[in-house]
Motif scaffolding. Structure first.
Motif, short mmCIF file in Angstrom:
data_model
loop_
_atom_site.label_atom_id
_atom_site.label_comp_id
_atom_site.label_asym_id
_atom_site.label_seq_id
_atom_site.Cartn_x
_atom_site.Cartn_y
_atom_site.Cartn_z
N SER A 283 0.84 -1.25 -0.02
CA SER A 283 0.14 0.30 -0.06
C SER A 283 0.70 1.26 -0.09
N ASP A 284 2.15 1.10 0.00
CA ASP A 284 3.01 2.34 -0.10
C ASP A 284 3.46 3.08 -1.34
N TYR A 285 2.44 4.06 -1.51
CA TYR A 285 2.77 4.84 -2.80
C TYR A 285 3.26 5.96 -2.42
N SER A 286 3.23 6.25 -1.28
CA SER A 286 4.11 7.60 -0.56
C SER A 286 5.67 7.38 -0.93
N ILE A 287 6.19 6.11 -0.48
CA ILE A 287 7.68 5.92 -0.53
C ILE A 287 8.21 5.89 -2.12
N ARG A 288 7.09 5.29 -3.27
CA ARG A 288 7.59 5.56 -4.57
C ARG A 288 7.47 6.94 -4.95
N TRP A 289 6.60 7.91 -4.47
CA TRP A 289 6.72 9.14 -5.19
C TRP A 289 7.68 9.88 -4.52
N SER A 290 8.05 9.57 -3.22
CA SER A 290 9.52 10.07 -2.57
C SER A 290 10.43 9.85 -3.46
N LEU A 291 10.74 8.33 -3.92
CA LEU A 291 11.88 8.27 -4.62
C LEU A 291 11.76 8.68 -5.95
N ILE A 292 10.61 8.63 -6.62
CA ILE A 292 10.79 9.27 -7.74
C ILE A 292 11.23 10.72 -7.78
N LYS A 293 10.47 11.39 -7.18
CA LYS A 293 10.83 12.85 -6.79
C LYS A 293 12.56 12.92 -6.71
N ALA A 294 13.01 12.35 -5.67
CA ALA A 294 14.42 12.37 -5.21
C ALA A 294 15.30 12.13 -6.34
N HIS A 295 14.87 10.83 -7.10
CA HIS A 295 15.61 10.53 -8.01
C HIS A 295 15.91 11.54 -9.37
N PHE A 296 14.63 12.02 -9.55
CA PHE A 296 14.60 13.07 -10.54
C PHE A 296 15.29 14.39 -10.25
N SER A 297 15.22 14.89 -8.99
CA SER A 297 15.84 16.26 -8.43
C SER A 297 17.27 15.93 -8.59
N ARG A 298 17.85 14.88 -8.00
CA ARG A 298 19.18 14.57 -8.03
C ARG A 298 19.69 14.56 -9.58
N ALA A 299 19.05 14.29 -10.57
CA ALA A 299 19.45 14.68 -11.89
C ALA A 299 19.43 15.74 -12.43
N MET A 300 18.58 16.75 -11.47
CA MET A 300 18.83 18.39 -11.85
C MET A 300 19.78 19.01 -11.58
N GLU A 301 20.34 19.99 -12.31
CA GLU A 301 21.38 20.99 -11.92
C GLU A 301 20.78 21.74 -10.69
N LYS A 302 21.79 22.08 -9.62
CA LYS A 302 21.21 22.91 -8.63
C LYS A 302 21.09 24.34 -9.11
N GLY A 303 20.31 25.20 -8.30
CA GLY A 303 20.27 26.70 -8.54
C GLY A 303 18.74 27.22 -8.61
N GLU A 304 17.85 26.40 -8.16
CA GLU A 304 16.64 26.76 -8.20
C GLU A 304 16.36 27.47 -6.84
N PHE A 305 15.60 28.46 -6.48
CA PHE A 305 15.45 29.20 -5.38
C PHE A 305 14.93 28.01 -4.53
N THR A 306 15.41 28.12 -3.13
CA THR A 306 15.25 27.26 -2.04
C THR A 306 14.83 28.08 -0.86
N SER A 307 13.68 27.82 -0.40
CA SER A 307 13.12 28.63 0.83
C SER A 307 13.97 28.31 2.22
#
Length: 177
Positions: A72-96
């Motif tokens: 039932s753990d779709y949350s871990i899947r979304w967390s991992l998808i977001k993290a994996h994608f984010s790691r592939a992006m260059e840093k530089g976005e505004f971060t609060s």
């Protein structure tokens, strides 16, 4: 802080909407479609699930997933998808400051919309919503012209005609037709 409660039903089918943190004029998801696809592949290997339908928009995505029996753990899947994608992006976005304290990137909205699919009619309505989304947002006049959609798969299966959802022909079918 609001305490959000999610329903977790093993083996269920879910409709999701996931948004980028900054949506105005942001085309990151289609500009970096290969990195997004890789993130999905990576997570599916570690935590299997079925993608029943999907559309990738410039700044958000919609999809329907079915989880394995007993899972039932779709949350871990979304967390991992977001993290994996984010790691592939260059840093530089505004971060609060809040995200900086938590060592978070500012690519995705923290939360996502999840809806438990309850029956075939609900599934069909959400499937149609997903495939119609590029026309709804004015990105194309014909559903078939949007490349980043599972619509093409369902046309090949004969479930949708290639002209379904076209603005010009107005062939949108009602669920169950």
């Amino acid at each position: 802080m609001t305490n959000y409660r999610r329903i977790y039903t093993p083996g269920a089918t879910w409709f999701f909407t996931v948004n980028l943190a900054t949506r105005n004029n942001n085309k990151l998801l289609i500009d970096k479609i290969e990195q997004l696809r890789q993130a999905f592949r990576y997570v599916k290997q570690k935590h299997p699930f079925i993608i029943n339908a999907i559309v990738i928009m410039p700044d958000h995505l919609h999809c329907i997933w079915t989880l394995p029996v007993g899972d039932s753990d779709y949350s871990i899947r979304w967390s991992l998808i977001k993290a994996h994608f984010s790691r592939a992006m260059e840093k530089g976005e505004f971060t609060s400051a809040s995200r900086q304290r938590k060592n978070e990137r500012s690519i995705w909205q923290r939360r996502f919309w999840a809806h438990l699919i309850i029956d075939e009619n609900d599934f069909n309505q959400h499937m149609d919503y997903i495939h119609r989304n590029p026309v709804k947002h004015g990105l194309t006049k014909r559903v078939v012209d949007w490349r980043y959609s599972s619509f093409h798969y369902y046309v090949k299966l004969g479930i949708y005609p290639s002209t379904w959802g076209d603005v010009e022909t107005n062939l949108m079918l009602k669920p169950g037709e």
